[in-house]
Design an enzyme around this catalytic site. Structure first.
Site, PDB file in Angstrom:
ATOM      1  N   GLY A  25     -85.426 -18.858 -95.244  1.00  0.00           N
ATOM      2  CA  GLY A  25     -84.568 -20.026 -95.382  1.00  0.00           C
ATOM      3  C   GLY A  25     -84.215 -20.628 -94.042  1.00  0.00           C
ATOM      4  O   GLY A  25     -84.135 -21.853 -93.897  1.00  0.00           O
ATOM      5  N   THR A  26     -84.019 -19.780 -93.042  1.00  0.00           N
ATOM      6  CA  THR A  26     -83.701 -20.280 -91.702  1.00  0.00           C
ATOM      7  C   THR A  26     -84.852 -21.098 -91.141  1.00  0.00           C
ATOM      8  O   THR A  26     -84.650 -22.159 -90.538  1.00  0.00           O
ATOM      9  CB  THR A  26     -83.372 -19.104 -90.763  1.00  0.00           C
ATOM     10  OG1 THR A  26     -82.198 -18.443 -91.232  1.00  0.00           O
ATOM     11  CG2 THR A  26     -83.139 -19.590 -89.340  1.00  0.00           C
ATOM     12  N   GLN A  77     -77.048 -21.882-101.259  1.00  0.00           N
ATOM     13  CA  GLN A  77     -76.042 -21.249-102.106  1.00  0.00           C
ATOM     14  C   GLN A  77     -76.003 -21.811-103.522  1.00  0.00           C
ATOM     15  O   GLN A  77     -75.529 -21.141-104.443  1.00  0.00           O
ATOM     16  CB  GLN A  77     -74.656 -21.385-101.465  1.00  0.00           C
ATOM     17  CG  GLN A  77     -74.470 -20.572-100.206  1.00  0.00           C
ATOM     18  CD  GLN A  77     -74.574 -19.079-100.454  1.00  0.00           C
ATOM     19  OE1 GLN A  77     -74.289 -18.596-101.543  1.00  0.00           O
ATOM     20  NE2 GLN A  77     -74.980 -18.332 -99.438  1.00  0.00           N
ATOM     21  N   SER A 116     -83.370 -20.592 -99.749  1.00  0.00           N
ATOM     22  CA  SER A 116     -83.844 -19.255 -99.393  1.00  0.00           C
ATOM     23  C   SER A 116     -83.873 -18.376-100.628  1.00  0.00           C
ATOM     24  O   SER A 116     -82.880 -18.256-101.350  1.00  0.00           O
ATOM     25  CB  SER A 116     -82.921 -18.641 -98.327  1.00  0.00           C
ATOM     26  OG  SER A 116     -83.420 -17.413 -97.864  1.00  0.00           O
ATOM     27  N   ALA A 117     -85.017 -17.700-100.865  1.00  0.00           N
ATOM     28  CA  ALA A 117     -85.221 -16.973-102.111  1.00  0.00           C
ATOM     29  C   ALA A 117     -84.275 -15.799-102.291  1.00  0.00           C
ATOM     30  O   ALA A 117     -83.867 -15.493-103.413  1.00  0.00           O
ATOM     31  CB  ALA A 117     -86.673 -16.492-102.192  1.00  0.00           C
ATOM     32  N   HIS A 118     -83.917 -15.110-101.220  1.00  0.00           N
ATOM     33  CA  HIS A 118     -83.087 -13.913-101.391  1.00  0.00           C
ATOM     34  C   HIS A 118     -81.662 -14.250-101.811  1.00  0.00           C
ATOM     35  O   HIS A 118     -80.899 -13.365-102.190  1.00  0.00           O
ATOM     36  CB  HIS A 118     -83.097 -13.051-100.125  1.00  0.00           C
ATOM     37  CG  HIS A 118     -82.317 -13.614 -98.983  1.00  0.00           C
ATOM     38  ND1 HIS A 118     -81.045 -13.180 -98.680  1.00  0.00           N
ATOM     39  CD2 HIS A 118     -82.624 -14.555 -98.065  1.00  0.00           C
ATOM     40  CE1 HIS A 118     -80.606 -13.832 -97.618  1.00  0.00           C
ATOM     41  NE2 HIS A 118     -81.541 -14.678 -97.225  1.00  0.00           N
ATOM     42  N   CYS A 171     -62.277 -10.245 -86.652  1.00  0.00           N
ATOM     43  CA  CYS A 171     -62.429  -8.841 -86.296  1.00  0.00           C
ATOM     44  C   CYS A 171     -63.638  -8.195 -86.950  1.00  0.00           C
ATOM     45  O   CYS A 171     -63.938  -7.039 -86.679  1.00  0.00           O
ATOM     46  CB  CYS A 171     -61.168  -8.066 -86.670  1.00  0.00           C
ATOM     47  SG  CYS A 171     -60.618  -8.363 -88.343  1.00  0.00           S
TER      48      CYS A 171
END
Length: 475
Positions: free
Chosen positions: A69-70, A177, A194-196, A320
């Site tokens: 996807g990136t 998303q 993105s497939a995942h 954090c």
């Protein structure tokens, strides 16, 4: 062990597993070859492209498969900018885009391009009018995610796409998303996913470029995937990605309604069972499976570790829990509380009893973490004074009101906010507490504390070694 981080990566869908195993025997050959093994591989690739294009809402010849996807995001943005370089070098993005989009934007700006970030409201949503106002005659590309990855807020893509169309600017949409839940509405020009994120295998991205959009692929030329994704196609993974996307779409309507009820339960119950909690994101226009909330006086990293020990896998945007010691850029852009941030994103099939147990566990874990940090007890504070808390006292110049200083330099949030709360318990009405802090999260969390406690935030100014945050007690 309940897995509540589907927004990061969804569990592999059973259909994806079946398709992957089946296509390993047929999809290993080069689809560009004319012999029988190549033709079999080409048939699988073409069928996967048609299925994915149908889900996206584009033509098969407009869709390319990428290695992630990136990569789809980077290729889509760079290719669009390059294709319209004669128009100008101005790029418009929202302030809450995924890091892959913002990294592309930062690289474009470093190379001499110009950039405008459109602000969002406290729910994380852009205003279509504000976005339209950011478009210029030299705008080469605009980018807007379909839904936010941290807080679930749906963006007004259709309205922004119409403004972009009127201005003659292509709109790039990161649909990672939202694509599992339905096609992206509006006249977008370029889309990445993105497939995942929907239960397909990792290592497969989608890039759709509408016909008529000026697009110049970057890097050395390659004959595969329209030149937009060089290298040999991972056909088994691509087939599994397309098959799982079709499968989750078939389940989307019923599963969205069921998961929305569970998320509504979390949104309602978390503020009842855990004191001092802010649920962030749009309460209505949002993804059905995702909810994010922040807890005052809680160390987010500790809370996530405790939830993991209780066998719940969740994510966070707290400073954090990252290596930068700065809050999530999404929470920062929204101006909401960042400490003790928890993101729950439910995968398909999540049982209701897991959510009920999560809420039960969360209650006593938050209490335990607050106790460990010495946080003030909700609705308490009788008898304490600012001087008892060990702060310096003085008189505010020009007002005669007492002023107290809390030195929290070198201490990470939520400690500065906890020390502010403890000091404020004994400050008279009209008195001012100044908190000295060098943790970037304090810039969000102290104003957020003031809003939650109905105290007056007076602003900030630099001091040696950090920043001074000033708060006046109203009641």
């Amino acid at each position: 062990m309940p897995y509540f981080d589907a927004a990061s990566s969804a569990p592999l869908h059973p259909v994806a597993r079946q398709a992957l195993q089946a296509s390993l025997d047929e999809g290993w050959a080069d689809p560009a070859r004319l012999y029988r093994e190549g033709r079999r591989a080409r048939l699988l690739l073409d069928a996967a492209r048609e299925a994915a294009a149908e889900a996206v809402g584009c033509r098969p010849d407009e869709l390319s498969f990428t290695g992630s996807g990136t990569q789809a995001v980077h290729s889509g943005i760079y290719g669009s900018l390059s294709g319209r370089r004669r128009v100008g070098r101005h790029l418009v993005v929202s302030a809450v885009e995924h890091s892959s989009v913002l990294h592309s934007a930062a690289s474009h700006e470093a190379a001499g391009g110009s950039l405008t970030e459109v602000a969002v409201d406290r729910t994380g949503r852009v205003s279509p009018d504000a976005y339209a106002a950011a478009l210029r005659p030299d705008t080469a590309l605009a980018a807007l995610q379909s839904a936010n990855h941290e807080v679930g807020t749906l963006q007004p893509v259709a309205e922004v796409a119409e403004a972009c169309r009127a201005a003659g600017v292509p709109l790039f949409v990161d649909a990672a998303q939202s694509l599992a839940w339905g096609p992206v509405e509006g006249a977008w020009s370029i889309l990445a996913a993105s497939a995942h994120k929907w239960g397909g295998p990792a290592g497969v991205g989608l890039l759709a470029v509408r016909k008529g959009v000026r697009f110049a692929p970057q890097g050395p030329p390659d004959e595969r995937e329209s030149g937009r994704a060089p290298g040999f196609e991972n056909i088994p993974a691509i087939v599994a990605a397309a098959a799982s996307l079709r499968a989750v779409r078939a389940e989307a309507e019923a599963e969205a309604a069921r998961l929305r009820e569970l998320v509504d339960l979390i949104r309602a119950r978390v503020v009842e069972v855990v004191p001092d909690v802010e649920v962030v994101g749009d309460p209505v226009r949002r993804l059905p499976h995702l909810v994010t909330f922040s807890c005052l006086y809680v160390d987010g990293e500790t809370l996530l570790h405790e939830l993991d020990r209780a066998e719940f896998s969740v994510s966070s945007g707290s400073s954090c829990t990252s290596s930068t010691l700065t809050p999530s850029h999404v929470l920062r852009a929204m101006g909401v509380l960042s400490e003790g941030n928890v993101r729950v994103s439910l995968p398909l099939g999540t049982p209701a009893e897991d959510v009920e147990r999560f809420l039960d566990v969360l209650t006593w874990l938050v209490t335990a973490v607050r106790t460990k940090l010495g946080a003030p007890v909700a609705a308490s504070g009788a008898g304490a004074t600012a001087r008892d808390a060990g702060v310096e006292a003085g008189v505010e110049a020009g007002t005669g009101a007492e002023e107290f200083t809390v030195d929290s330099l070198g201490r990470l949030c939520p400690i500065p906010v906890i020390e502010l709360a403890r000091a404020m318990e004994g400050v008279p009405v009209g008195g001012v507490v100044t908190v000295l802090a060098d943790d970037e999260a304090a810039r969000l969390d102290i104003p957020a504390w003031c809003e939650m406690r109905d105290q007056e935030y007076l602003g900030e100014h630099p001091v040696d070694g950090g920043t001074a945050y000033r708060v006046r007690r109203r009641s």
